[in-house]
Design a protein around this motif. Structure first.
Motif, PDB file in Angstrom:
ATOM      1  N   VAL A 146      53.969  39.523  57.590  1.00 25.90           N
ATOM      2  CA  VAL A 146      53.176  38.044  57.607  1.00 25.90           C
ATOM      3  C   VAL A 146      52.268  37.454  58.204  1.00 25.90           C
ATOM      4  O   VAL A 146      51.770  37.143  57.187  1.00 25.90           O
ATOM      5  N   LEU A 147      51.771  38.555  58.823  1.00 34.10           N
ATOM      6  CA  LEU A 147      50.311  37.963  59.301  1.00 34.10           C
ATOM      7  C   LEU A 147      49.260  38.500  58.344  1.00 34.10           C
ATOM      8  O   LEU A 147      48.603  37.279  58.111  1.00 34.10           O
ATOM      9  N   ARG A 148      49.367  39.219  57.145  1.00 33.21           N
ATOM     10  CA  ARG A 148      49.001  39.411  56.551  1.00 33.21           C
ATOM     11  C   ARG A 148      48.953  38.026  54.642  1.00 33.21           C
ATOM     12  O   ARG A 148      48.278  38.093  54.414  1.00 33.21           O
ATOM     13  N   ALA A 149      49.778  37.745  54.932  1.00 35.73           N
ATOM     14  CA  ALA A 149      50.186  36.977  53.920  1.00 35.73           C
ATOM     15  C   ALA A 149      49.213  34.955  55.271  1.00 35.73           C
ATOM     16  O   ALA A 149      50.094  34.234  54.372  1.00 35.73           O
ATOM     17  N   ALA A 150      48.593  35.547  56.252  1.00 37.09           N
ATOM     18  CA  ALA A 150      48.729  34.231  56.940  1.00 37.09           C
ATOM     19  C   ALA A 150      47.056  34.232  57.192  1.00 37.09           C
ATOM     20  O   ALA A 150      46.723  33.775  57.866  1.00 37.09           O
ATOM     21  N   PRO A 151      46.092  33.776  56.059  1.00 32.22           N
ATOM     22  CA  PRO A 151      44.612  34.144  56.362  1.00 32.22           C
ATOM     23  C   PRO A 151      44.304  33.274  56.780  1.00 32.22           C
ATOM     24  O   PRO A 151      43.288  33.146  58.187  1.00 32.22           O
ATOM     25  N   ALA A 152      45.017  31.893  56.933  1.00 31.39           N
ATOM     26  CA  ALA A 152      44.509  30.960  57.924  1.00 31.39           C
ATOM     27  C   ALA A 152      45.163  30.937  59.211  1.00 31.39           C
ATOM     28  O   ALA A 152      44.094  30.256  59.797  1.00 31.39           O
ATOM     29  N   LEU A 153      45.660  32.015  59.990  1.00 28.70           N
ATOM     30  CA  LEU A 153      46.525  31.615  60.802  1.00 28.70           C
ATOM     31  C   LEU A 153      44.818  32.621  61.941  1.00 28.70           C
ATOM     32  O   LEU A 153      44.743  33.314  62.361  1.00 28.70           O
ATOM     33  N   ARG A 154      45.827  31.653  63.250  1.00 28.00           N
ATOM     34  CA  ARG A 154      44.276  31.831  64.519  1.00 28.00           C
ATOM     35  C   ARG A 154      44.857  32.395  65.364  1.00 28.00           C
ATOM     36  O   ARG A 154      44.342  32.886  66.527  1.00 28.00           O
TER      37      ARG A 154
ATOM     38  N   LEU B 142      59.430  33.624  56.413  1.00 26.04           N
ATOM     39  CA  LEU B 142      57.946  33.326  57.804  1.00 26.04           C
ATOM     40  C   LEU B 142      57.019  33.393  56.849  1.00 26.04           C
ATOM     41  O   LEU B 142      55.881  32.909  57.163  1.00 26.04           O
ATOM     42  N   ALA B 143      56.899  34.786  56.385  1.00 25.32           N
ATOM     43  CA  ALA B 143      55.403  35.169  55.395  1.00 25.32           C
ATOM     44  C   ALA B 143      55.513  33.639  54.706  1.00 25.32           C
ATOM     45  O   ALA B 143      53.950  33.470  54.331  1.00 25.32           O
ATOM     46  N   GLU B 144      56.225  33.515  54.499  1.00 27.82           N
ATOM     47  CA  GLU B 144      56.141  32.524  53.102  1.00 27.82           C
ATOM     48  C   GLU B 144      55.816  31.521  53.636  1.00 27.82           C
ATOM     49  O   GLU B 144      55.126  30.437  52.839  1.00 27.82           O
ATOM     50  N   ARG B 145      56.128  31.186  54.687  1.00 33.06           N
ATOM     51  CA  ARG B 145      56.400  29.513  55.156  1.00 33.06           C
ATOM     52  C   ARG B 145      54.866  29.541  55.830  1.00 33.06           C
ATOM     53  O   ARG B 145      54.327  27.846  55.482  1.00 33.06           O
ATOM     54  N   LEU B 146      54.320  30.324  56.579  1.00 39.38           N
ATOM     55  CA  LEU B 146      53.271  30.449  56.734  1.00 39.38           C
ATOM     56  C   LEU B 146      51.899  30.224  55.943  1.00 39.38           C
ATOM     57  O   LEU B 146      51.215  29.963  55.712  1.00 39.38           O
ATOM     58  N   ALA B 147      51.735  30.675  55.214  1.00 38.76           N
ATOM     59  CA  ALA B 147      51.114  31.117  53.794  1.00 38.76           C
ATOM     60  C   ALA B 147      51.567  29.771  52.875  1.00 38.76           C
ATOM     61  O   ALA B 147      50.203  28.917  53.064  1.00 38.76           O
ATOM     62  N   GLN B 148      52.775  28.614  52.358  1.00 36.43           N
ATOM     63  CA  GLN B 148      52.856  27.508  52.326  1.00 36.43           C
ATOM     64  C   GLN B 148      52.150  26.630  52.791  1.00 36.43           C
ATOM     65  O   GLN B 148      51.907  25.492  52.658  1.00 36.43           O
ATOM     66  N   THR B 149      52.023  26.545  54.594  1.00 36.00           N
ATOM     67  CA  THR B 149      51.577  25.316  54.839  1.00 36.00           C
ATOM     68  C   THR B 149      49.984  25.990  55.661  1.00 36.00           C
ATOM     69  O   THR B 149      49.584  24.744  55.791  1.00 36.00           O
ATOM     70  N   GLY B 150      50.135  27.112  55.506  1.00 33.03           N
ATOM     71  CA  GLY B 150      48.018  27.400  55.504  1.00 33.03           C
ATOM     72  C   GLY B 150      47.953  27.124  57.192  1.00 33.03           C
ATOM     73  O   GLY B 150      46.749  27.105  57.815  1.00 33.03           O
ATOM     74  N   ALA B 151      49.179  28.165  57.939  1.00 31.27           N
ATOM     75  CA  ALA B 151      48.962  27.314  59.014  1.00 31.27           C
ATOM     76  C   ALA B 151      48.068  27.989  60.382  1.00 31.27           C
ATOM     77  O   ALA B 151      48.042  29.222  60.449  1.00 31.27           O
ATOM     78  N   GLN B 152      47.441  27.271  60.878  1.00 24.14           N
ATOM     79  CA  GLN B 152      45.920  27.776  61.696  1.00 24.14           C
ATOM     80  C   GLN B 152      46.863  28.101  62.876  1.00 24.14           C
ATOM     81  O   GLN B 152      46.366  28.932  64.196  1.00 24.14           O
ATOM     82  N   ALA B 153      48.008  27.754  63.100  1.00 21.75           N
ATOM     83  CA  ALA B 153      49.042  28.117  64.455  1.00 21.75           C
ATOM     84  C   ALA B 153      50.067  28.392  64.309  1.00 21.75           C
ATOM     85  O   ALA B 153      50.802  27.623  63.645  1.00 21.75           O
TER      86      ALA B 153
ATOM     87  N   THR C   4      38.879  19.546  63.500  1.00 21.60           N
ATOM     88  CA  THR C   4      39.684  19.453  61.729  1.00 21.60           C
ATOM     89  C   THR C   4      40.939  19.275  62.096  1.00 21.60           C
ATOM     90  O   THR C   4      41.989  20.047  63.292  1.00 21.60           O
ATOM     91  N   PRO C   5      41.434  18.582  61.572  1.00 23.97           N
ATOM     92  CA  PRO C   5      43.462  18.701  61.303  1.00 23.97           C
ATOM     93  C   PRO C   5      43.356  20.083  61.666  1.00 23.97           C
ATOM     94  O   PRO C   5      42.393  20.897  60.220  1.00 23.97           O
ATOM     95  N   PHE C   6      44.405  20.241  61.626  1.00 25.19           N
ATOM     96  CA  PHE C   6      44.977  22.265  62.147  1.00 25.19           C
ATOM     97  C   PHE C   6      46.589  22.104  61.686  1.00 25.19           C
ATOM     98  O   PHE C   6      47.285  20.679  62.304  1.00 25.19           O
ATOM     99  N   ASN C   7      47.249  22.776  60.737  1.00 27.21           N
ATOM    100  CA  ASN C   7      49.045  22.641  60.284  1.00 27.21           C
ATOM    101  C   ASN C   7      49.112  23.668  61.712  1.00 27.21           C
ATOM    102  O   ASN C   7      48.979  24.799  62.307  1.00 27.21           O
ATOM    103  N   VAL C   8      50.468  23.740  62.517  1.00 26.13           N
ATOM    104  CA  VAL C   8      51.397  24.323  63.417  1.00 26.13           C
ATOM    105  C   VAL C   8      53.026  24.690  62.204  1.00 26.13           C
ATOM    106  O   VAL C   8      53.351  23.962  62.505  1.00 26.13           O
TER     107      VAL C   8
END
Ligand SMILES: NC(=O)C1=CN([C@@H]2O[C@H](COP(=O)(O)OP(=O)(O)OC[C@H]3O[C@@H](n4cnc5c(N)ncnc54)[C@H](O)[C@@H]3O)[C@@H](O)[C@H]2O)C=CC1
Ligand SMILES: O=C(O)C(=O)CO
Length: 320
Positions: A68-76, A44-55, A6-10
């Motif tokens: 920061v990590l809590r703000a990024a539920p999609a982050l793998r 950084l937390a805001e941008r991670l949430a906004q982009t929904g980044a996986q990486a 699937t497509p992903f955001n970095v």
């Protein structure tokens, strides 16, 4: 070509990343987002949430805190574009199931060359000689340098960089003593006890990560155990050395000199007392940054992301 299903955001914690690395991500279906400095935990937390980044591509020591990590539920995956992950809350990453990867060994040759360059420049007193000639002086045959060949170089942190540094130093005729459990490391002598190692070396070169165990590892007591006139090389992380104790050991003359690429506070504040000492060589945290190393590091970081997101195992040492 590597592909994920699937497509992903970095998200990259910088405004640039090597085009070759971007191509690896894009060919696998990834979309890349950049961030402008200054980067704080909050933006950084805001941008991670906004982009929904996986990486997250971690360039430099940006704060990847629990918040920061809590703000990024999609982050793998947090993929360090380099080696040191001391700015990442590893416990929080584990708790949240976020993998942390490094570009293992990709900048090791560059850092090792830099460490060796600092050693040679200090042993041969190049900064002082350069200043002397520029000021119209000419010591000529009145000058007496000393050989690097035959010096004993102590290595603290025998990983990719420590090993590469040991090999370069040995190739120039130095003896190498590695802080490691008994036995030999690739033919080099080992000493398991730091306090026993220190009085046996002429040059101490630090290559361990910054962790709770290594913070302040080299303090006043350790510096006092070094032979008078010894040299300290720190291309690891500033806080591995107690900076006030280092300054005192240099000012008293007990320590003959220091070659430093990493500091407690970076950039080094203007007017810092270390910058007033001629026997200290300072570089701005660039030991690992050669054109060749930067390309290796970036493409390996991109490959780590693509492989992890596609469920492929990373090579040993890449996933922490
Ligand atoms: N100045 C610069 O531009 C760069 C600095 N670095 C720094 O160098 C460090 C090492 O990088 P690599 O060699 O690639 O990592 P590595 O993981 O290959 O090696 C680190 C070694 O340190 C050892 N170590 C850990 N704790 C120790 C302790 N308490 N005492 C003695 N040894 C200990 C580990 O067992 C391992 O062998 C990074 O963590 C980073 O902080 C890395 C790259 C560039
Ligand atoms: O790779 C690292 O840890 C660095 O310090 C980057 O140059």
């Amino acid at each position: 070509m590597t592909t994920t299903s699937t497509p992903f955001n970095v998200l990259v914690t910088a405004e640039h990343w090597a085009p070759e690395a971007q191509a690896v991500v894009q060919q696998a279906g990834g979309q890349i987002h950049f961030m402008a400095e200054p980067i704080t935990a909050q933006n950084l937390a805001e941008r991670l949430a906004q982009t929904g980044a996986q990486a997250l591509v971690l360039r430099g020591s940006k704060p990847v805190s629990a918040a920061v990590l809590r703000a990024a539920p999609a982050l793998r995956i947090v993929a360090k574009n380099g080696a040191g992950v001391d700015s990442v809350d590893m416990e929080a990453a584990r708790t949240q199931g976020v993998a942390v990867a490094v570009a293992q060994a990709a900048n090791a040759p560059a850092v090792a060359e830099h460490a060796l360059a600092l050693m040679l420049a200090l042993v041969r007193q190049l900064p002082q000689l350069d200043q002397q000639v520029r000021a119209g002086g000419w010591a000529g045959s009145n000058w007496q340098g000393r050989d690097f060949r035959g010096s004993t170089v102590g290595i603290v942190g025998y990983g990719a960089i420590g090993r590469a540094t040991a090999q370069l130093a040995a190739a120039l005729g130095a003896k190498v003593l590695v802080l490691r459990p008994a036995g030999q490391a690739d033919g080099f002598d080992c000493e398991p006890d730091l306090r026993q190692l220190l009085p046996r070396v002429d040059i101490l070169s630090l290559h361990c990560p910054l962790t709770e165990q290594t913070r302040g590892l080299i303090g006043a007591n350790e510096l006092a155990l070094l032979r008078p006139g010894s040299l300290l090389i720190n291309t690891a992380r500033g806080p591995v050395v107690d900076e006030a104790a280092l300054l005192a050991a240099l000012e008293s003359g007990h320590l003959g000199g220091a070659g430093l690429d990493t500091f407690d506070i970076e950039p080094l504040p203007q007017g810092h007392p270390l910058a007033r000492l001629p026997q200290v060589l300072l570089t701005p945290h660039v030991a690992g940054v050669t054109r060749q190393a930067a390309l290796r590091v970036a493409t390996l970081t991109a490959t780590n992301i693509v492989d992890h997101l596609a469920g492929r195992p990373l090579p040993a040492g890449h996933l922490l």
